[in-house]
Scaffold this motif. Structure first.
Motif, PDB file in Angstrom:
ATOM      1  N   ARG A  23       0.886  -0.963  -0.054  1.00 47.35           N
ATOM      2  CA  ARG A  23      -0.141  -0.095  -0.022  1.00 47.35           C
ATOM      3  C   ARG A  23       1.112   1.207   0.254  1.00 47.35           C
ATOM      4  O   ARG A  23       0.161   2.165  -0.231  1.00 47.35           O
ATOM      5  N   TYR A  24       1.749   1.253   0.402  1.00 47.44           N
ATOM      6  CA  TYR A  24       3.072   2.393   0.427  1.00 47.44           C
ATOM      7  C   TYR A  24       4.139   2.483  -0.768  1.00 47.44           C
ATOM      8  O   TYR A  24       3.956   1.561  -1.062  1.00 47.44           O
ATOM      9  N   THR A  25       3.995   3.819  -0.981  1.00 45.84           N
ATOM     10  CA  THR A  25       5.078   4.205  -1.970  1.00 45.84           C
ATOM     11  C   THR A  25       5.998   4.985  -0.144  1.00 45.84           C
ATOM     12  O   THR A  25       6.668   4.303   1.123  1.00 45.84           O
ATOM     13  N   ASP A  26       7.819   4.070  -0.838  1.00 47.35           N
ATOM     14  CA  ASP A  26       9.369   4.178  -0.286  1.00 47.35           C
ATOM     15  C   ASP A  26       8.934   5.790   0.558  1.00 47.35           C
ATOM     16  O   ASP A  26       9.364   5.985   1.171  1.00 47.35           O
ATOM     17  N   GLU A  27       7.971   7.104  -0.375  1.00 43.57           N
ATOM     18  CA  GLU A  27       8.155   8.396   0.374  1.00 43.57           C
ATOM     19  C   GLU A  27       7.197   8.400   1.667  1.00 43.57           C
ATOM     20  O   GLU A  27       7.270   8.711   2.629  1.00 43.57           O
ATOM     21  N   GLN A  28       6.017   7.349   1.470  1.00 40.85           N
ATOM     22  CA  GLN A  28       5.227   7.407   2.509  1.00 40.85           C
ATOM     23  C   GLN A  28       5.644   6.269   3.850  1.00 40.85           C
ATOM     24  O   GLN A  28       5.400   6.568   4.842  1.00 40.85           O
ATOM     25  N   PHE A  29       6.424   5.724   3.121  1.00 38.47           N
ATOM     26  CA  PHE A  29       7.511   4.719   4.568  1.00 38.47           C
ATOM     27  C   PHE A  29       8.074   5.020   4.822  1.00 38.47           C
ATOM     28  O   PHE A  29       8.111   4.683   6.248  1.00 38.47           O
ATOM     29  N   ALA A  30       9.060   6.012   4.862  1.00 38.49           N
ATOM     30  CA  ALA A  30      10.114   7.090   5.133  1.00 38.49           C
ATOM     31  C   ALA A  30       9.139   7.671   6.162  1.00 38.49           C
ATOM     32  O   ALA A  30      10.212   9.008   6.655  1.00 38.49           O
ATOM     33  N   ALA A  31       7.789   8.237   5.952  1.00 40.82           N
ATOM     34  CA  ALA A  31       8.122  10.013   6.021  1.00 40.82           C
ATOM     35  C   ALA A  31       7.175   9.471   8.170  1.00 40.82           C
ATOM     36  O   ALA A  31       6.639   8.570   7.718  1.00 40.82           O
ATOM     37  N   LYS A  32       7.453  11.074   8.204  1.00 41.19           N
ATOM     38  CA  LYS A  32       7.244  11.477   9.929  1.00 41.19           C
ATOM     39  C   LYS A  32       6.705  12.343  10.011  1.00 41.19           C
ATOM     40  O   LYS A  32       6.741  13.194   9.652  1.00 41.19           O
ATOM     41  N   PRO A  33       5.515  12.414  10.976  1.00 45.27           N
ATOM     42  CA  PRO A  33       4.740  13.030  11.452  1.00 45.27           C
ATOM     43  C   PRO A  33       5.795  14.516  11.984  1.00 45.27           C
ATOM     44  O   PRO A  33       5.492  15.161  11.607  1.00 45.27           O
ATOM     45  N   ASP A  34       6.936  13.491  12.815  1.00 45.73           N
ATOM     46  CA  ASP A  34       7.500  14.723  14.055  1.00 45.73           C
ATOM     47  C   ASP A  34       8.545  13.753  14.179  1.00 45.73           C
ATOM     48  O   ASP A  34       8.720  12.843  14.043  1.00 45.73           O
ATOM     49  N   GLU A  35       9.385  14.456  14.176  1.00 44.34           N
ATOM     50  CA  GLU A  35      10.923  13.975  14.803  1.00 44.34           C
ATOM     51  C   GLU A  35      10.641  13.088  16.181  1.00 44.34           C
ATOM     52  O   GLU A  35      11.767  12.223  16.466  1.00 44.34           O
ATOM     53  N   GLN A  36       9.330  13.547  17.091  1.00 45.89           N
ATOM     54  CA  GLN A  36       9.192  12.177  17.714  1.00 45.89           C
ATOM     55  C   GLN A  36       8.049  11.129  17.796  1.00 45.89           C
ATOM     56  O   GLN A  36       8.656  10.169  19.202  1.00 45.89           O
ATOM     57  N   GLU A  37       7.809  10.668  16.849  1.00 46.97           N
ATOM     58  CA  GLU A  37       7.461   9.636  16.296  1.00 46.97           C
ATOM     59  C   GLU A  37       8.114   8.973  15.195  1.00 46.97           C
ATOM     60  O   GLU A  37       8.827   9.555  14.190  1.00 46.97           O
ATOM     61  N   TRP A  38       7.941   7.361  15.218  1.00 46.17           N
ATOM     62  CA  TRP A  38       8.248   7.085  13.898  1.00 46.17           C
ATOM     63  C   TRP A  38       7.718   6.690  12.278  1.00 46.17           C
ATOM     64  O   TRP A  38       6.444   7.718  12.459  1.00 46.17           O
TER      65      TRP A  38
END
Length: 178
Positions: A23-38
């Protein structure tokens, strides 16, 4: 839960993660909502590491009767998780004493292979555990003393716990799951 129920639950849970990788693109797989979250990738790395180097490693230790003891009890945290077969619906912070470095994600294709291997290895160890008397235990840092089947169940419960995190990331990314 019976061993067959545990194996079925573990298979279903791992299949959810394996299937979701498409379901994910490579960009989505690497995206973080913020620095505190995975990112999703970091969550997959955490799950792979926890399954392989923590849960399955302790299943093996119990089967080999090493680095543990005969007997011992779960504490209240462990008893509640196993009573309800679920982690509480809260974000859990890993205790500082056992926290490692931030997970570094691999590719989605790599996780397809790794998660299929974890599923295969987990089911093989579950079959070996069928003959285990459940007397030998190793210590979980948060739950207390656990036997081979409890470690196996804990692995599935922990993986299922991260479904909430997976859904949060998918919602944030605008990924609709049908």
């Amino acid at each position: 839960m019976t061993l067959d129920e545990l194996k079925d639950a573990f298979t279903r849970t791992m299949q959810v993660y394996i299937t979701a990788l498409d379901r994910y693109t490579d960009e989505q797989f690497a995206a973080k909502p913020d620095e505190q979250e995975w990112s999703l990738g970091q969550m997959y790395e955490h799950l792979y590491g926890a399954n392989t180097y923590f849960f399955l490693a302790n299943v093996k230790r119990c089967l080999e009767q090493r680095k543990g003891q005969e007997g011992g009890e779960m504490n209240a945290n462990g008893q509640n998780v196993f009573k309800y077969n679920s982690f509480p619906p809260i974000k859990v912070k890993v205790p500082e004493a056992v926290r490692g470095p931030e997970p570094v994600a691999k590719s989605r294709e790599t996780y397809k292979v790794l998660f299929k291997g974890t599923l295969r290895d987990g089911l093989a160890l579950a079959d070996a555990a069928a003959a285990d008397a459940g007397i030998y235990k190793t210590q979980h840092p948060v739950f207390g003393w656990m036997n081979v089947l409890e470690w196996f169940q804990g692995m599935e419960t922990h993986a299922r716990h991260h479904f909430r995190q997976q859904k949060e990331r998918e919602d944030w990314l605008g990924i609709t799951v049908v």
